[in-house]
Design a protein around this motif. Sequence first.
Motif, PDB file in Angstrom:
ATOM      1  N   LEU A   1       3.206  48.796  21.255  1.00  0.00           N
ATOM      2  CA  LEU A   1       1.977  49.583  21.319  1.00  0.00           C
ATOM      3  C   LEU A   1       1.196  49.254  22.576  1.00  0.00           C
ATOM      4  CD1 LEU A   1       0.704  48.781  17.703  1.00  0.00           C
ATOM      5  CD2 LEU A   1       2.265  50.616  18.383  1.00  0.00           C
ATOM      6  N   THR A   2       0.619  50.278  23.155  1.00  0.00           N
ATOM      7  CA  THR A   2      -0.386  50.112  24.191  1.00  0.00           C
ATOM      8  C   THR A   2      -1.693  50.556  23.554  1.00  0.00           C
ATOM      9  OG1 THR A   2       1.205  50.630  25.910  1.00  0.00           O
ATOM     10  CG2 THR A   2      -1.114  50.793  26.506  1.00  0.00           C
ATOM     11  N   ALA A   3      -2.700  49.694  23.617  1.00  0.00           N
ATOM     12  CA  ALA A   3      -3.931  50.000  22.893  1.00  0.00           C
ATOM     13  C   ALA A   3      -5.124  49.358  23.571  1.00  0.00           C
ATOM     14  CB  ALA A   3      -3.825  49.499  21.458  1.00  0.00           C
ATOM     15  N   ASP A   4      -6.270  49.956  23.318  1.00  0.00           N
ATOM     16  CA  ASP A   4      -7.548  49.328  23.637  1.00  0.00           C
ATOM     17  C   ASP A   4      -8.305  49.297  22.307  1.00  0.00           C
ATOM     18  OD1 ASP A   4      -8.254  52.123  23.556  1.00  0.00           O
ATOM     19  OD2 ASP A   4      -7.981  52.211  25.721  1.00  0.00           O
ATOM     20  N   ASP A   5      -9.298  50.153  22.110  1.00  0.00           N
ATOM     21  CA  ASP A   5      -9.952  50.197  20.809  1.00  0.00           C
ATOM     22  C   ASP A   5      -9.100  50.946  19.781  1.00  0.00           C
ATOM     23  OD1 ASP A   5     -10.441  52.561  22.283  1.00  0.00           O
ATOM     24  OD2 ASP A   5     -12.159  53.053  21.021  1.00  0.00           O
ATOM     25  N   ARG A   6      -8.167  51.799  20.258  1.00  0.00           N
ATOM     26  CA  ARG A   6      -7.217  52.508  19.398  1.00  0.00           C
ATOM     27  C   ARG A   6      -5.870  52.586  20.124  1.00  0.00           C
ATOM     28  NH1 ARG A   6      -9.640  58.041  18.163  1.00  0.00           N
ATOM     29  NH2 ARG A   6     -10.617  57.735  20.180  1.00  0.00           N
ATOM     30  N   VAL A   7      -4.839  52.954  19.388  1.00  0.00           N
ATOM     31  CA  VAL A   7      -3.485  53.010  19.939  1.00  0.00           C
ATOM     32  C   VAL A   7      -3.352  54.216  20.869  1.00  0.00           C
ATOM     33  CG1 VAL A   7      -1.037  53.245  19.381  1.00  0.00           C
ATOM     34  CG2 VAL A   7      -2.527  51.845  17.929  1.00  0.00           C
ATOM     35  N   ARG A   8      -2.899  53.923  22.090  1.00  0.00           N
ATOM     36  CA  ARG A   8      -2.711  54.963  23.110  1.00  0.00           C
ATOM     37  C   ARG A   8      -1.255  55.419  23.168  1.00  0.00           C
ATOM     38  NH1 ARG A   8      -5.427  52.785  27.434  1.00  0.00           N
ATOM     39  NH2 ARG A   8      -3.744  51.318  27.646  1.00  0.00           N
ATOM     40  N   SER A   9      -0.306  54.483  22.983  1.00  0.00           N
ATOM     41  CA  SER A   9       1.107  54.860  23.004  1.00  0.00           C
ATOM     42  C   SER A   9       1.904  53.975  22.060  1.00  0.00           C
ATOM     43  CB  SER A   9       1.682  54.779  24.418  1.00  0.00           C
ATOM     44  OG  SER A   9       1.753  53.439  24.843  1.00  0.00           O
ATOM     45  N   ILE A  10       2.982  54.559  21.528  1.00  0.00           N
ATOM     46  CA  ILE A  10       3.901  53.861  20.631  1.00  0.00           C
ATOM     47  C   ILE A  10       5.309  54.130  21.137  1.00  0.00           C
ATOM     48  CG2 ILE A  10       4.748  53.631  18.262  1.00  0.00           C
ATOM     49  CD1 ILE A  10       2.100  55.159  17.428  1.00  0.00           C
ATOM     50  N   ASP A  11       6.033  53.066  21.471  1.00  0.00           N
ATOM     51  CA  ASP A  11       7.451  53.166  21.816  1.00  0.00           C
ATOM     52  C   ASP A  11       8.201  52.487  20.684  1.00  0.00           C
ATOM     53  OD1 ASP A  11       7.181  54.468  24.355  1.00  0.00           O
ATOM     54  OD2 ASP A  11       6.388  52.574  25.116  1.00  0.00           O
ATOM     55  N   LEU A  12       8.992  53.267  19.944  1.00  0.00           N
ATOM     56  CA  LEU A  12       9.533  52.820  18.673  1.00  0.00           C
ATOM     57  C   LEU A  12      11.063  52.895  18.668  1.00  0.00           C
ATOM     58  CD1 LEU A  12       8.104  53.498  15.242  1.00  0.00           C
ATOM     59  CD2 LEU A  12      10.429  54.258  15.638  1.00  0.00           C
ATOM     60  N   LEU A  13      11.680  51.891  18.066  1.00  0.00           N
ATOM     61  CA  LEU A  13      13.121  51.836  17.853  1.00  0.00           C
ATOM     62  C   LEU A  13      13.353  51.676  16.360  1.00  0.00           C
ATOM     63  CD1 LEU A  13      16.044  51.540  18.958  1.00  0.00           C
ATOM     64  CD2 LEU A  13      15.599  49.075  19.062  1.00  0.00           C
ATOM     65  N   CYS A  14      14.245  52.496  15.799  1.00  0.00           N
ATOM     66  CA  CYS A  14      14.485  52.481  14.355  1.00  0.00           C
ATOM     67  C   CYS A  14      15.964  52.300  14.056  1.00  0.00           C
ATOM     68  CB  CYS A  14      14.000  53.794  13.740  1.00  0.00           C
ATOM     69  SG  CYS A  14      14.192  53.860  11.941  1.00  0.00           S
ATOM     70  N   SER A  15      16.254  51.516  13.020  1.00  0.00           N
ATOM     71  CA  SER A  15      17.635  51.311  12.574  1.00  0.00           C
ATOM     72  C   SER A  15      18.197  52.546  11.887  1.00  0.00           C
ATOM     73  CB  SER A  15      17.686  50.141  11.577  1.00  0.00           C
ATOM     74  OG  SER A  15      17.006  50.486  10.388  1.00  0.00           O
ATOM     75  N   GLY A  16      17.323  53.422  11.432  1.00  0.00           N
ATOM     76  CA  GLY A  16      17.745  54.517  10.554  1.00  0.00           C
ATOM     77  C   GLY A  16      17.860  53.987   9.135  1.00  0.00           C
ATOM     78  N   TRP A  17      17.884  54.893   8.193  1.00  0.00           N
ATOM     79  CA  TRP A  17      17.979  54.496   6.780  1.00  0.00           C
ATOM     80  C   TRP A  17      19.397  54.018   6.503  1.00  0.00           C
ATOM     81  CZ3 TRP A  17      13.768  53.535   4.315  1.00  0.00           C
ATOM     82  CH2 TRP A  17      12.593  54.228   4.632  1.00  0.00           C
TER      83      TRP A  17
END
Length: 118
Positions: free
Chosen positions: A98-114
């Motif tokens: 996450l890139t954030a200051d008072d709130r989240v500006r960006s989310i770079d996410l990696l998922c295993s999948g179900w």
Amino acid sequence: MYEHFLAAIVNRDFVGLGATLRDDVRLRALVPPGPFALAGPPAVVAQFEQWFGGGRSFEVLSHSAGVVGTRVHARWTVRRTPDAPDASPLTAEQHAFLTADDRVRSIDLLCSGWQDAR
């Protein structure tokens, strides 16, 4: 701030999740079946609700967060049993930077999948 983001994810508090996001938030994700990007709180919240909403059962197996340089690393592992009567439990793990200051500006996410949790 990121504590509220992580708490909203693990508690499936989608309204609370939206409150942690900036109006110009961006989500980039690498998930099976492939990468995608979304922008804006409604789209980002809807995606998390699609992943984690509903189901006959939902359990957070583990979660953590910490700071890496100027970014926050958050991870969570969950088990969910879909609504179908004969559905088996599934487990997924996600890692988000996450890139954030008072709130989240960006989310770079990696998922295993179900994955089958039997």
